[in-house]
Design an enzyme around this catalytic site. Structure first.
Site, PDB file in Angstrom:
ATOM      1  N   PRO A  10       0.792  -1.237   0.000  1.00 44.68           N
ATOM      2  CA  PRO A  10       0.000   0.000   0.000  1.00 44.68           C
ATOM      3  C   PRO A  10       0.821   1.282   0.000  1.00 44.68           C
ATOM      4  CG  PRO A  10      -0.137  -1.123   2.124  1.00 44.68           C
ATOM      5  CD  PRO A  10       0.538  -2.071   1.175  1.00 44.68           C
ATOM      6  N   ASN A  11       0.312   2.228  -0.764  1.00 47.19           N
ATOM      7  CA  ASN A  11       0.862   3.596  -0.883  1.00 47.19           C
ATOM      8  C   ASN A  11       2.165   3.691  -1.662  1.00 47.19           C
ATOM      9  OD1 ASN A  11      -1.263   4.823   0.709  1.00 47.19           O
ATOM     10  ND2 ASN A  11      -0.317   3.852   2.474  1.00 47.19           N
ATOM     11  N   ARG A  18       5.307  11.041  -2.320  1.00 49.82           N
ATOM     12  CA  ARG A  18       4.940  10.750  -0.931  1.00 49.82           C
ATOM     13  C   ARG A  18       6.138  10.910   0.012  1.00 49.82           C
ATOM     14  NH1 ARG A  18       4.883   4.550   1.231  1.00 49.82           N
ATOM     15  NH2 ARG A  18       4.013   5.028   3.258  1.00 49.82           N
ATOM     16  N   TYR A  23      11.220   8.746   1.624  1.00 45.19           N
ATOM     17  CA  TYR A  23      11.209   7.737   0.559  1.00 45.19           C
ATOM     18  C   TYR A  23      11.886   8.178  -0.737  1.00 45.19           C
ATOM     19  CZ  TYR A  23       7.943   5.545   3.768  1.00 45.19           C
ATOM     20  OH  TYR A  23       7.371   4.992   4.879  1.00 45.19           O
ATOM     21  N   ASN A  75       7.808  -5.738  -0.942  1.00 45.15           N
ATOM     22  CA  ASN A  75       7.789  -4.630   0.018  1.00 45.15           C
ATOM     23  C   ASN A  75       6.350  -4.568   0.529  1.00 45.15           C
ATOM     24  OD1 ASN A  75       7.772  -2.338   1.528  1.00 45.15           O
ATOM     25  ND2 ASN A  75       8.809  -1.039   0.015  1.00 45.15           N
ATOM     26  N   ALA A  78       3.106  -0.828   4.836  1.00 46.30           N
ATOM     27  CA  ALA A  78       2.552  -0.780   6.195  1.00 46.30           C
ATOM     28  C   ALA A  78       2.104  -2.158   6.699  1.00 46.30           C
ATOM     29  CB  ALA A  78       1.387   0.199   6.241  1.00 46.30           C
ATOM     30  N   GLU A  99      12.282  -9.762   1.638  1.00 45.89           N
ATOM     31  CA  GLU A  99      11.510  -8.586   2.078  1.00 45.89           C
ATOM     32  C   GLU A  99      12.373  -7.345   1.877  1.00 45.89           C
ATOM     33  OE1 GLU A  99      10.904  -8.777   6.295  1.00 45.89           O
ATOM     34  OE2 GLU A  99      10.023  -6.785   6.402  1.00 45.89           O
ATOM     35  N   HIS A 101      12.642  -2.901   2.047  1.00 43.29           N
ATOM     36  CA  HIS A 101      12.116  -1.593   2.465  1.00 43.29           C
ATOM     37  C   HIS A 101      13.043  -0.505   1.964  1.00 43.29           C
ATOM     38  CE1 HIS A 101       9.216  -3.507   5.067  1.00 43.29           C
ATOM     39  NE2 HIS A 101      10.178  -4.310   5.470  1.00 43.29           N
ATOM     40  N   ARG A 108      13.375   4.016  12.617  1.00 39.11           N
ATOM     41  CA  ARG A 108      12.172   4.849  12.568  1.00 39.11           C
ATOM     42  C   ARG A 108      11.294   4.632  13.817  1.00 39.11           C
ATOM     43  NH1 ARG A 108       9.395   4.670   6.890  1.00 39.11           N
ATOM     44  NH2 ARG A 108       8.399   6.492   7.835  1.00 39.11           N
TER      45      ARG A 108
END
Ligand code: DQA
Length: 146
Positions: A10-11, A18, A23, A75, A78, A99, A101, A108
């Site tokens: 998502p996103n 964004r 990012y 990825n 969220a 995985e 990111h 974070r």
């Protein structure tokens, strides 16, 4: 040709616009083009999806083996921090899974520092911006050529 499933959660469709301080300014389209060129060099094909819907990610993972997919680059965005369903889907298909990111999730907010996905993944790449995807794909090439 061996097929790798690439999942953007998502996103990530909003990349480039964004939270660019976190990012970066590279769009998802550009990342996908870079992935395609690394895939070409590695002589593999990619099936790339982006979705904001958890169930669609679960479906894509669950149907990966019957679609001839040999490994997954994901990825989960969220959903990394919340999705037991995606975790279970990865465990169910038992394909090599990396995985990735863009940001270093361990540097974070506390809620981002837990990944439900890592324990069922082969490994994780976190914190290298768009390069995380390229490094993740390289790792997969090594895994499937063993
Ligand atoms: C992300 C990190 C997640 O915490 C966040 O929800 C994202 C992107 C990353 O690539 O850095 O959407 O997965």
């Amino acid at each position: 040709m061996q097929k790798i499933l690439v999942i953007h959660g998502p996103n990530l469709d909003l990349l480039g616009a964004r939270e660019t301080d976190i990012y970066g300014k590279v769009s998802l389209d550009k990342i996908n083009k870079q992935l395609q060129s690394s895939a070409k060099e590695g002589n593999v094909s990619l099936q790339i999806i982006q979705t904001n819907h958890e169930g669609e990610i679960v479906d894509a993972i669950g149907s990966a083996p019957k679609n001839g997919v040999v490994a997954i680059l994901i990825n989960p965005a969220a959903y990394t921090h919340t999705s037991v369903a995606i975790r279970d889907a990865i465990a169910a298909v038992s394909l090599p899974t990396v995985e990735v990111h863009l940001s270093n999730i361990y540097a974070r907010e506390e809620f981002r520092q837990t990944s439900l996905i890592s324990p069922v993944s082969t490994g994780q790449v976190s914190g290298f911006g768009p390069q995380s995807y390229i490094l993740g794909l390289k790792a997969i090439l090594g895994l499937i050529k063993k």
